[in-house]
Design a protein around this motif. Structure first.
Motif, mmCIF file in Angstrom:
data_model
loop_
_atom_site.group_PDB
_atom_site.id
_atom_site.type_symbol
_atom_site.label_atom_id
_atom_site.label_comp_id
_atom_site.label_asym_id
_atom_site.label_seq_id
_atom_site.Cartn_x
_atom_site.Cartn_y
_atom_site.Cartn_z
ATOM 1 N N TRP A 27 0.834 -1.208 0.000
ATOM 2 C CA TRP A 27 0.000 0.000 0.000
ATOM 3 C C TRP A 27 0.870 1.261 0.000
ATOM 4 N N LYS A 28 1.890 1.277 0.832
ATOM 5 C CA LYS A 28 2.742 2.463 0.962
ATOM 6 C C LYS A 28 3.508 2.750 -0.326
ATOM 7 N N LEU A 29 4.050 1.705 -0.956
ATOM 8 C CA LEU A 29 4.811 1.873 -2.194
ATOM 9 C C LEU A 29 3.924 1.971 -3.435
ATOM 10 N N LYS A 30 2.653 1.603 -3.288
ATOM 11 C CA LYS A 30 1.716 1.560 -4.422
ATOM 12 C C LYS A 30 2.277 0.685 -5.547
ATOM 13 N N SER A 31 2.890 -0.421 -5.126
ATOM 14 C CA SER A 31 3.477 -1.339 -6.091
ATOM 15 C C SER A 31 3.480 -2.753 -5.524
ATOM 16 N N ALA A 32 3.118 -3.694 -6.383
ATOM 17 C CA ALA A 32 3.177 -5.109 -6.020
ATOM 18 C C ALA A 32 3.872 -5.897 -7.127
ATOM 19 N N LYS A 33 4.687 -5.184 -7.912
ATOM 20 C CA LYS A 33 5.309 -5.828 -9.068
ATOM 21 C C LYS A 33 6.245 -6.973 -8.690
ATOM 22 N N ASP A 34 6.824 -6.910 -7.490
ATOM 23 C CA ASP A 34 7.753 -7.960 -7.070
ATOM 24 C C ASP A 34 7.050 -9.186 -6.490
ATOM 25 N N THR A 38 0.968 -15.843 -9.174
ATOM 26 C CA THR A 38 0.744 -17.276 -8.949
ATOM 27 C C THR A 38 0.731 -17.594 -7.461
ATOM 28 N N MET A 39 1.670 -17.016 -6.712
ATOM 29 C CA MET A 39 1.718 -17.246 -5.259
ATOM 30 C C MET A 39 0.429 -16.780 -4.596
ATOM 31 N N LEU A 40 -0.027 -15.592 -4.967
ATOM 32 C CA LEU A 40 -1.252 -15.064 -4.360
ATOM 33 C C LEU A 40 -2.450 -15.946 -4.670
ATOM 34 N N GLY A 70 -6.775 -14.878 4.286
ATOM 35 C CA GLY A 70 -7.485 -14.667 3.022
ATOM 36 C C GLY A 70 -7.777 -13.199 2.757
ATOM 37 N N ILE A 71 -8.152 -12.475 3.798
ATOM 38 C CA ILE A 71 -8.404 -11.037 3.651
ATOM 39 C C ILE A 71 -7.101 -10.323 3.274
ATOM 40 N N CYS A 72 -6.032 -10.627 3.979
ATOM 41 C CA CYS A 72 -4.742 -10.000 3.670
ATOM 42 C C CYS A 72 -4.286 -10.336 2.250
ATOM 43 N N ALA A 73 -4.376 -11.591 1.857
ATOM 44 C CA ALA A 73 -3.968 -11.999 0.515
ATOM 45 C C ALA A 73 -4.857 -11.359 -0.542
ATOM 46 N N SER A 74 -6.142 -11.207 -0.246
ATOM 47 C CA SER A 74 -7.056 -10.556 -1.188
ATOM 48 C C SER A 74 -6.717 -9.081 -1.368
ATOM 49 N N ILE A 75 -6.355 -8.427 -0.281
ATOM 50 C CA ILE A 75 -5.947 -7.020 -0.369
ATOM 51 C C ILE A 75 -4.691 -6.894 -1.222
ATOM 52 N N ILE A 76 -3.726 -7.760 -0.982
ATOM 53 C CA ILE A 76 -2.492 -7.723 -1.778
ATOM 54 C C ILE A 76 -2.798 -8.018 -3.247
ATOM 55 N N LEU A 77 -3.670 -8.980 -3.516
ATOM 56 C CA LEU A 77 -4.069 -9.280 -4.902
ATOM 57 C C LEU A 77 -4.744 -8.065 -5.539
ATOM 58 N N TYR A 78 -5.609 -7.408 -4.793
ATOM 59 C CA TYR A 78 -6.258 -6.203 -5.297
ATOM 60 C C TYR A 78 -5.200 -5.150 -5.651
ATOM 61 N N LYS A 80 -2.083 -5.722 -6.348
ATOM 62 C CA LYS A 80 -1.317 -6.252 -7.483
ATOM 63 C C LYS A 80 -2.003 -5.910 -8.800
ATOM 64 N N LEU A 81 -3.315 -6.030 -8.829
ATOM 65 C CA LEU A 81 -4.060 -5.769 -10.059
ATOM 66 C C LEU A 81 -4.322 -4.273 -10.258
ATOM 67 N N SER A 82 -4.372 -3.503 -9.200
ATOM 68 C CA SER A 82 -4.685 -2.073 -9.286
ATOM 69 C C SER A 82 -3.473 -1.193 -9.567
ATOM 70 N N PHE A 83 -2.327 -1.555 -9.044
ATOM 71 C CA PHE A 83 -1.146 -0.686 -9.128
ATOM 72 C C PHE A 83 -0.280 -1.003 -10.336
#
Length: 84
Positions: A27-34, A38-40, A70-78, A80-83
């Motif tokens: 959230w802070k970096l606004k990036s999930a590129k790394d 597949t893991m998520l 599941g909530i945490c992983a869903s937020i990270i997936l969101y 990942k797809l949004s940023f």
């Protein structure tokens, strides 16, 4: 509540907390590129399977842990797809 159930909830909480630094960092970096998509997806699929098992066994600690994760992983997936 029995002591073993308390131990289960402590373990479930600690398992869920492991994802919070990643949620915050993403959230802070606004990036999930790394992070691996597949893991998520594997984590979320695993959570669904664990929840089916936990509801069948009526094991509240496992239900709690997998909803939390599941909530945490869903937020990270969101993220990942949004940023992108």
């Amino acid at each position: 509540m029995k002591w073993i159930e308390i131990i289960g909830f402590i373990g479930a909480t600690l398992s869920g907390i492991t994802f919070l630094p990643q949620v915050y960092r993403t959230w802070k970096l606004k990036s999930a590129k790394d992070l691996s998509l597949t893991m998520l997806l594997i984590i979320l699929t695993s959570n669904i399977i664990w929840l089916i098992y936990a509801f069948a066994k009526i094991d509240y600690a496992i239900i709690y842990a997998n909803i939390f994760i599941g909530i945490c992983a869903s937020i990270i997936l969101y993220y990942k797809l949004s940023f992108r």
